[in-house]
Every structure is written in structure tokens, then in C-alpha cells.
Design a protein around this motif. Structure first.
Motif, mmCIF file in Angstrom:
data_model
loop_
_atom_site.group_PDB
_atom_site.id
_atom_site.type_symbol
_atom_site.label_atom_id
_atom_site.label_comp_id
_atom_site.label_asym_id
_atom_site.label_seq_id
_atom_site.Cartn_x
_atom_site.Cartn_y
_atom_site.Cartn_z
ATOM 1 N N LYS A 152 0.952 16.876 -16.731
ATOM 2 C CA LYS A 152 -0.027 15.798 -16.878
ATOM 3 C C LYS A 152 -0.001 15.002 -15.575
ATOM 4 N N ASP A 153 -0.634 13.857 -15.546
ATOM 5 C CA ASP A 153 -0.560 12.966 -14.390
ATOM 6 C C ASP A 153 0.608 12.000 -14.557
ATOM 7 N N TYR A 154 1.201 11.632 -13.413
ATOM 8 C CA TYR A 154 2.283 10.648 -13.391
ATOM 9 C C TYR A 154 2.059 9.710 -12.207
ATOM 10 N N TYR A 155 2.582 8.498 -12.352
ATOM 11 C CA TYR A 155 2.434 7.506 -11.284
ATOM 12 C C TYR A 155 3.670 7.457 -10.391
ATOM 13 N N LEU A 156 3.441 7.293 -9.102
ATOM 14 C CA LEU A 156 4.434 6.739 -8.184
ATOM 15 C C LEU A 156 4.138 5.250 -8.107
ATOM 16 N N VAL A 157 5.136 4.429 -8.374
ATOM 17 C CA VAL A 157 4.967 2.976 -8.411
ATOM 18 C C VAL A 157 5.708 2.347 -7.232
ATOM 19 N N VAL A 158 5.041 1.454 -6.522
ATOM 20 C CA VAL A 158 5.659 0.712 -5.422
ATOM 21 C C VAL A 158 5.438 -0.768 -5.674
ATOM 22 N N HIS A 163 0.832 -1.193 0.000
ATOM 23 C CA HIS A 163 0.000 0.000 0.000
ATOM 24 C C HIS A 163 0.871 1.248 0.000
ATOM 25 N N ILE A 164 0.271 2.366 -0.372
ATOM 26 C CA ILE A 164 0.870 3.694 -0.289
ATOM 27 C C ILE A 164 -0.065 4.541 0.567
ATOM 28 N N ASN A 165 0.383 4.900 1.752
ATOM 29 C CA ASN A 165 -0.448 5.683 2.670
ATOM 30 C C ASN A 165 -1.827 5.061 2.876
ATOM 31 N N GLY A 166 -1.836 3.733 3.061
ATOM 32 C CA GLY A 166 -3.076 3.038 3.382
ATOM 33 C C GLY A 166 -4.000 2.810 2.208
ATOM 34 N N SER A 212 2.234 -4.991 -6.454
ATOM 35 C CA SER A 212 2.527 -3.602 -6.799
ATOM 36 C C SER A 212 1.286 -2.744 -6.626
ATOM 37 N N THR A 213 1.527 -1.446 -6.512
ATOM 38 C CA THR A 213 0.442 -0.487 -6.416
ATOM 39 C C THR A 213 0.952 0.847 -6.937
ATOM 40 N N VAL A 214 0.017 1.764 -7.215
ATOM 41 C CA VAL A 214 0.394 3.076 -7.749
ATOM 42 C C VAL A 214 -0.406 4.162 -7.040
ATOM 43 N N ALA A 215 0.147 5.369 -7.069
ATOM 44 C CA ALA A 215 -0.559 6.583 -6.653
ATOM 45 C C ALA A 215 -0.266 7.651 -7.695
ATOM 46 N N ILE A 216 -1.123 8.658 -7.775
ATOM 47 C CA ILE A 216 -1.051 9.647 -8.848
ATOM 48 C C ILE A 216 -0.507 10.977 -8.342
ATOM 49 N N ILE A 217 0.417 11.535 -9.134
ATOM 50 C CA ILE A 217 0.875 12.907 -8.973
ATOM 51 C C ILE A 217 0.290 13.715 -10.131
ATOM 52 N N PHE A 246 10.476 1.699 -4.897
ATOM 53 C CA PHE A 246 9.595 2.748 -5.384
ATOM 54 C C PHE A 246 10.297 3.556 -6.463
ATOM 55 N N ARG A 247 9.505 4.096 -7.375
ATOM 56 C CA ARG A 247 10.033 4.852 -8.506
ATOM 57 C C ARG A 247 8.939 5.756 -9.057
ATOM 58 N N PHE A 248 9.362 6.880 -9.603
ATOM 59 C CA PHE A 248 8.442 7.860 -10.162
ATOM 60 C C PHE A 248 8.442 7.753 -11.685
#
Length: 555
Positions: A275-281, A192-195, A291-296, A231-233
Motif C-alpha cells: 500500500k502507500d506509506y508516509y515518510l514523515v519529517v 521540506h523533503i527534496n524541495g 512537519s511534512t510528508v512524502a509518499i512511498i 524523520f520516520r517511516f
């Protein structure tokens, strides 16, 4: 007024009356710890919330600030919180481990009071009781340098606290029952990323917003149960600037491994098309990759993120070798101004004579058909009275024996395991070397409370004294966690100048719960306030010391 709150406000009044002559500010927090329902992996389950949040509130403070956290335990079980990486100078009374403190009983409260003395950097807090860590109660503590002390990078436009980790869909009570029944909890169900967890293309709100041309600081902590992560952006490099409270020589990375219990900070420049970009964990060293992702999101943009994700660590290099090589790129920045042991770069740890070598080999075995984990053949068990309290009251001989664990592991380590309170008696201000040797086929991660240590080497094979020629004795990073890879050893060095009782433990919480931990008792021969704080008047008492008169205070 609630008598618990009245006591807290009385404490605030007492503290406030002393602030006229105080140099360092105070920060006051009131936390209500409750159960709630969340779905970190899409499955609704009971989690532990602090002020209705998971992750919990960020403690944002500055070096040498005093922190008071009034914790109300509204769970149905006893609770303790520890402050991973905060050194608690001369004050193991608030370390928050079962060997140092009585737990906060359900329906009661306790106020932690500590100072982030001579520290900067990124840390996190979490519960040490039962298997509460698997349910939440976790958050980040970020300590800034004082305004007049320059840091080796420009102030970022914003800072983001990010808790990473693995997650189990079984509840924390089910996991505890599994371990109590003598079995392993097995592999996690995801990360998870921040739950939260999300997959590429899912309709989710952005977690962070960038403004083009600005630079942002991300503070990452792996507060999981057992799984290393990477993790990677997407389309953005990272500049690593801090590891566990130390400014380091800055390098750019495309991806970072983060092992259990570890924290670090990276700077990310918003230098890509809006634009939008993913943080990937993603998980590391696991048969099944989670794996999971969150959006910047760049401000003002409505262009969705590309589905083409940045790759994990290169496939043509074995994962362990890749991660070891990355560890070796971390070098302490000896010229940066900061709160640390050698602000002028004059603390030459490589020139100090080693007075004691403690070699620890981790193992797992079964006792009466139940799984246990150990250091040097000793699997720790907690006593009803915290070890620190029984020692302070002069009753240590009734509760435990010092040095049950040998400094040098036996030849048959791992074949036999004994259960005992595991306490090493250490000499105040000795300079010690601790060797962690991992003969198992899984990665380990170890932490020492109360101290930072110099992580001077990680190598394959078995350790021997001649390996010291390979140590980094100039600019090894001062930190408080170290990974130990399968079939490898790690060496750390530190000065035991912080009196108290301190937890040295596996950060893999199944291993901690089933005994892979010990306590280092560092007693000052002077028994004075110069070296250690007195037992606080508000300290909870339990076990054999519950109704005893308090010993005479130090002077």
C-alpha cells in the motif's frame, strides 16, 4: 564554440591523454546554475536551480574517483559551491569557501577538480556565497566503496538521495538584507523533503516505489538553515548503516534526529502489506512544530496511506536528552572494510597524545546596534582577497593576523565582540582536541572542512580537563559535523595532516554569515607536492593578488 566551453573541453582532452596511466576514473559534469520559480511550501518564490533542478544533480561515484564539475554561473551575483564532508586531500584550493577561493562571477564559469580520496559515504554540496543556501543550489554526493571491498550489508535494490531542511518564504536576497541590517532572520516557515512539502491526505504523486521483499537505502542530509529535524517511516523501522562517511555498528531505529549539516544512511526493508506509506519529517527544538510528508508506494498497489502517523520522539523524555542519547548509540564499526583512516582497525586515536586543546565558546552580541555571532569573542569577516591566496602569495601580513582568537576563551566571553579575519595557525600533523561549549539556549551544529574528526563526547555543563575520563577513546564515529546541545559541550579529536586553509564553522547559516566561523591554516614546513598541491593554473585570482606573478610551484 563558446570560449568557456572550449576551455573546458581542452581540459578534458588534457585529462584524457593522461588516463592511460591513471588508476582512478574521472567523472565529468557540466552544471548551469540559474534562477527559477518553485513553491517548496506552496508559496511561489525564486529558487536556485542546477540544470533546472532543485535539489541539484546527484553526484554518484566511487572511492578515489576524480570529479570535475564545470559550473556556469548564470545568476546575477557571484557564486561559490562547497562540497560538505569531501576532504579534498592536499587541495583546499577547491574547498569553495570565501576564505579559500575567489567567487565565480556572473556570466562566467569555473571547473572544480577534486578527488574523493579514501572516502565512502554520504555528503552534500551547497552555495556558500551571500544567503544562496536559503534558495537552493543544493544536492547530494554519494561515494560507494570499490567493488572488491565488501561493505557490512547486502547491496540494496535501489538508493534514494533525500535533501531535508527548513525553508523560508522570504527570498534569499530579503534574508541577506535583514542580516545586513543587523537583525535576525527569525524562525523558518516550514520544512521540506527534496524541495516539496505536503500534508496528510493531500493528493500527491509518490516520491519512491518499493517492491515487496526488497531492501532500500535512503541517504539523508539536513541542508537547512538552522533547524534540526526528525524523520520516520510509517510502519517501517530503519537500520542505520553509515554516518558522514563511516560505517557504524548497526542498530534499528523508529525515528532519527538529523541536525543541520549532517548526513546519514539507513536501510529500509519493504516488509509491510503493499500500500502507500508516509515518510514523515518534523522540526525539532522549535516552539512551533513544522512537519511534512512524502509518499512511498509499493509497486502494484493503489491503497492510500493511513492518516495515523508514527509519533515524534517520546514526550516523557526532554527532547535534548532523547537526542543526546541517540547520539551516544552511534559506534564506529572497526571491523568493516572501507576507505577510512584505519582499514584494518589499527588507528588507535585514543592512544595518541594531545598536542593542543582549542576551546571554542559560541556567543551572540551587537556591534553598533547590529547582530553578530562569534567564537571566543571574535566575529569573522571576509577579506576581498581569500585568506588562502594571500597566504600563498606571501601577503598574509597585509590581510590578517594569525591567532586573533585565543585557544582558551576569555572570562568575559560573549560580553564583547571584535570583528576580524579569524585564522588559527596550526602545526602540521599535530593531534588536536577541539572543545565546543554552548552556553546559549539553542542547539548548535559545527563542521570542519578538510577533515573527519572523532566525536568523543557530548555532555551537559561546562568542560574541564577531568572530563576526558568520560571520552569514548575506542569506537567514536569518525565524522565531520557535531551537534552541541543547549548548556552542553562536545569534544572532537583529529590529526591535522591535511595541509591547506580549512573552514571551521557554524552550520546555522545565519550564524556563519554573521561571523561564527574561523579558518585553520595548516602549513607543511616542507612546502612540497608531497603535502599540498600547487595553485592550479586555472584558479581564479582576485583582490590584491589579481595581477601578481604566481609564486614558484612546489616540487
Amino acid at each position: 564554440m563558446d570560449t568557456r566551453k572550449l576551455g573546458f573541453f581542452t581540459l578534458l582532452l588534457c585529462v584524457s591523454t593522461t588516463l592511460v596511466n591513471a588508476e582512478d576514473p574521472y567523472h565529468f559534469f557540466e552544471w548551469k546554475v540559474t534562477y527559477g520559480t518553485m513553491s517548496p511550501l506552496g508559496v511561489p518564490q525564486q529558487v536556485i536551480l542546477i540544470n533546472d533542478k532543485f535539489p541539484g544533480p546527484v553526484i554518484n561515484c566511487t572511492s578515489n574517483n576524480n570529479i570535475l564539475v564545470n559550473v556556469f554561473n548564470n545568476l546575477d551575483e557571484p557564486l561559490l559551491l562547497t562540497w560538505n564532508g569531501v576532504q579534498h586531500r592536499k587541495n583546499s584550493w577547491v574547498d569553495g569557501t570565501p576564505g579559500t577561493m575567489c567567487p565565480i562571477q556572473p556570466g562566467t564559469n569555473f571547473t572544480y577538480k577534486f578527488q574523493v580520496k579514501d572516502q565512502i559515504g554520504t555528503y552534500y554540496y551547497f552555495p556558500t556565497t551571500a544567503m544562496h543556501r536559503a534558495a537552493g543550489g543544493i544536492g547530494i554526493l554519494q561515494v560507494h566503496s570499490r567493488p572488491l571491498i565488501p561493505v557490512p550489508f547486502d547491496n540494496p535494490a535501489d538508493e534514494f538521495a533525500v535533501v531535508l531542511g527548513d525553508w523560508f518564504n522570504k527570498g534569499h536576497k530579503s534574508l541577506k538584507n535583514i542580516l545586513d541590517g543587523g537583525k535576525s532572520i527569525g524562525r523558518a516557515d516550514g520544512v521540506h523533503i527534496n524541495g516539496k512539502s505536503a500534508q496528510v491526505g493531500a493528493a500527491v504523486e509518490p516520491s519512491w516505489t518499493f517492491e515487496a521483499g526488497k531492501i532500500y537505502r535512503f541517504r539523508f542530509c539536513n541542508a537547512g538553515m538552522r533547524t534540526s529535524v526528525n524523520f520516520r517511516f510509517q510502519a517501517h523501522d530503519m537500520k542505520l548503516v553509515e554516518v558522514e562517511g563511516s560505517h557504524i555498528m548497526q542498530n534499528d531505529y523508529m525515528s532519527m534526529d538529523l541536525h543541520v549539516g549532517q548526513c546519514l544512511s539507513v536501510l529500509v526493508a519493504a516488509d509491510q502489506p503493499p500500500k502507500d506509506y508516509y515518510l514523515v519529517v518534523s522540526s525539532r527544538f522549535t516552539k512551533q512544530i513544522h512537519s511534512t510528508v512524502a509518499i512511498i508506494r509499493y509497486a502494484g498497489s493503489n491503497i492510500p496511506a493511513s492518516h495515523e502517523l508514527p509519533p515524534p520522539p517520546v514526550e516523557n523524555v526532554p527532547g535534548v536528552a532523547w537526542s543526546i542519547n541517540q547520539f551516544r548509540t552511534f559506534k564506529w564499526n572497526l571491523t568493516a572494510s572501507a576507505a577510512r583512516p584505519n582499514p584494518q582497525g589499527s588507528y588507535h586515536y585514543g592512544q595518541i597524545n594531545i598536542t593542543r586543546t582549542i576551546k571554542l565558546i559560541n556567543s551572540r552580541n551587537y556591534i553598533d546596534g547590529k547582530l553578530r555571532f562569534a567564537f571566543n569573542g571574535v566575529s569573522h569577516i571576509d577579506r576581498p582577497t581569500p585568506l588562502k591566496l594571500s597566504e600563498y602569495f606571501g601577503l598574509a601580513d597585509k590581510e590578517f593576523k594569525y591567532n586573533t582568537i585565543p585557544d582558551e576563551p576569555p572570562d568575559d566571553v560573549g560580553k564583547n565582540i571584535q570583528l576580524a579575519p579569524n585564522v588559527l595557525n596550526a602545526t602540521y600533523r599535530n593531534f588536536v582536541e577541539i572543545i565546543f561549549e554552548n552556553r546559549e539556549n539553542t542547539i548548535q551544529s559545527y563542521h570542519l572542512d578538510g577533515y573527519s574528526f572523532f566525536a568523543v563526547a557530548i555532555e551537559p555543563g561546562k568542560w574541564s580537563p577531568e572530563k576526558r575520563k568520560n571520552y569514548n577513546l575506542e569506537d567514536a564515529v569518525s565524522r565531520h559535523n557535531v551537534p552541541v546541545f543547549p548548556g552542553c559541550w562536545a569534544a572532537v579529536m583529529t590529526t591535522l595532516d591535511n595541509a591547506g586553509m580549512w573552514s571551521l564553522r557554524s552550520e546555522m547559516w545565519e550564524r556563519f554569515y554573521l561571523g561564527q566561523q574561523l579558518y585553520i591554516s595548516v602549513l607543511s614546513p616542507e612546502r612540497s607536492l608531497r603535502d599540498e598541491q600547487n595553485l592550479p593554473e586555472t584558479q581564479l585570482l582576485c583582490g590584491i593578488v589579481s595581477n601578481l606573478p604566481r609564486p614558484a610551484p612546489y616540487v
